[in-house]
Design an enzyme around this catalytic site. Structure first.
Site: not given
Ligand code: CAA
Length: 388
Positions: A201, A152, A233, A29, A308, A79, A111, A275, A242
């Site tokens: 993470s 991301t 960040h 979606d 991280s 990185e 980062c 990112n 968040k």
């Molecule tokens: N409409 C609106 N919102 C929706 C939706 C819809 N149809 N479907 C899902 N969502 C929302 C969910 O409710 C969720 O919201 P919340 O986080 O507020 O609960 C959001 O969309 C994301 O959904 P999921 O948690 O299911 O997403 P995902 O499992 O696909 O993973 C992620 C998301 C973890 C960011 C993934 O993309 C990822 O692993 N990214 C890389 C790691 C990362 O960026 N980590 C961040 C912290 S680490 C850091 O900061 C260092 C760095 O730069 C990497």
């Protein structure tokens, strides 16, 4: 003597993929990507651009306006290193035609590398107030086609000149930092794609923010009401929110509204670029400075840096009188608007066409649009760059 950011510039590749289109192609979606993650576009780097060319391009936004003979160091935080030995900084120095009388090196801690470089620059200028430091944070975030992290990804660089009597922001010596050896995200040396423990993470990011913020408050006596804005960040634009939401109840309504609105403005560029790892916090800072017309000299900005692995740091800066004269918001907006949108298949093709992990010679795409700095290829295991 004050020390801080005298000049700031940014760069991101000329190509992007639309995230609603990417969501459709991945059978997701689109609202998940656009609202749930908070990203609408994602910069895509062609093979002819890497951290070196992007770093040089970001610095070239202001380098002709400054006295390059005063630069004492070039530090690149990244990185996405292109060599385990030679730093990107010495190639950036060459591409920008900077004098030899300086140090050049690269800093790595996920980062956090951009902040580590900024703090090293501040300490250096404190001892050598007649010199300046060019700090560049440059990265390409890659997780893989159709991976959980794909939404991301992103690419870009932010360059800053750190000096005494800065004309944009004064840095304060009030950092609170925490280091903990954890495995939330990392990038093994045999691949350019990161491994991320997605949910973990996210949790660690929020935990580090809460811990450094609590320590910062205790050490400085500041509370949220003292800040015009808090920059985060931004691995994706929802992430900082968040963390911010967990402390907003500490503030009165006017403070909450101000911090929320400035957070929204600070995420404008990241929403369109994605990112850029080391540079993401500073891209958010640029987005805020370019877009928030109610900011004024003397305003205090909070900065939360997270890398991280992991290191978290909270520090503050104050806007300097006349800071807006050093900025060029129209240029950044125009640059982002002028980029070429790739179809999802074209993005996938560009993503897969990259310098291979092998000893073979390689030529980058000669048709790709780049800045004036370009990686033409690899010959005899050496990267070849041009300043065209
Ligand atoms: N409409 C609106 N919102 C929706 C939706 C819809 N149809 N479907 C899902 N969502 C929302 C969910 O409710 C969720 O919201 P919340 O986080 O507020 O609960 C959001 O969309 C994301 O959904 P999921 O948690 O299911 O997403 P995902 O499992 O696909 O993973 C992620 C998301 C973890 C960011 C993934 O993309 C990822 O692993 N990214 C890389 C790691 C990362 O960026 N980590 C961040 C912290 S680490 C850091 O900061 C260092 C760095 O730069 C990497």
């Amino acid at each position: 003597m004050t020390i801080g950011i005298d000049q700031i510039g940014m760069y991101s590749p000329h190509y992007y993929v639309d995230l609603a289109e990417l969501a459709q192609a991945r059978d997701v979606d689109p609202n998940k990507f656009i609202i749930g993650i908070g990203q609408s576009q994602q910069a895509v780097a062609p093979s002819a651009e890497d951290i070196v060319t992007m770093a040089a391009a970001a610095a070239s936004e202001f380098i002709s306006k400054v006295d390059t003979n005063k630069i004492g160091m070039v530090i690149v935080g990244t990185e996405t290193g292109i060599d385990a030995s030679k730093s990107a900084a010495v190639i950036v120095q060459h591409l920008l035609d900077l004098p030899e009388n300086m140090r050049t090196y690269e800093i790595k801690q996920a980062c956090y590398g951009g902040t580590a470089a900024l703090m090293a620059a501040r300490d250096y200028v404190a001892l050598h107030p007649d010199r300046t430091v060019l700090v560049v944070a440059s990265d390409i975030a890659r997780y893989g086609l159709a991976s959980g992290g794909e939404v991301t990804q992103g690419a870009g660089a932010v360059a800053m000149l750190v000096s005494a009597q800065p004309r944009i922001l004064e840095l304060h010596d009030d950092s609170q930092f925490i280091s903990r050896d954890i495995a939330d995200f990392w990038r093994p040396v045999y691949t350019d794609m990161a491994i991320a423990m997605g949910k973990y993470s996210n949790e660690q990011y929020v935990q580090f923010f809460q811990d450094v913020w609590a320590n910062y408050k205790a050490a400085t006596g500041h509370d949220l009401a003292d800040f015009a804005a808090i920059n985060f960040h931004l691995p994706y634009t929802k992430m900082g929110m968040k963390a911010l939401r967990t402390v907003l109840p500490q503030a009165d309504e006017a403070t909450q509204n101000r911090l929320n609105e400035h957070y929204r403005i600070a995420t404008t560029y990241s929403r369109r670029i994605g990112n850029i790892y080391t540079g993401s916090l500073y891209l958010g800072l640029m987005s805020l400075l370019d877009g928030a017309s109610d900011l004024k000299a003397g305003d205090l900005l909070g900065m939360f840096s997270y890398g991280s692995g992991a290191v978290g740091e909270f520090f503050s800066m104050t806007l300097v009188d006349g800071y807006e004269k050093q900025l060029s918001p129209e240029d950044h907006e125009a640059f982002l608007d002028a980029r070429t949108k790739l179809s999802v298949p074209a993005y996938e093709q560009m993503f897969l066409n990259k310098v291979p992990y092998s000893a073979a010679d390689y030529s980058t795409d000669p048709a790709a649009i780049t800045s004036r700095f370009r990686l033409t290829g690899v010959k005899d295991q050496q990267r070849k760059y041009v300043n065209q």
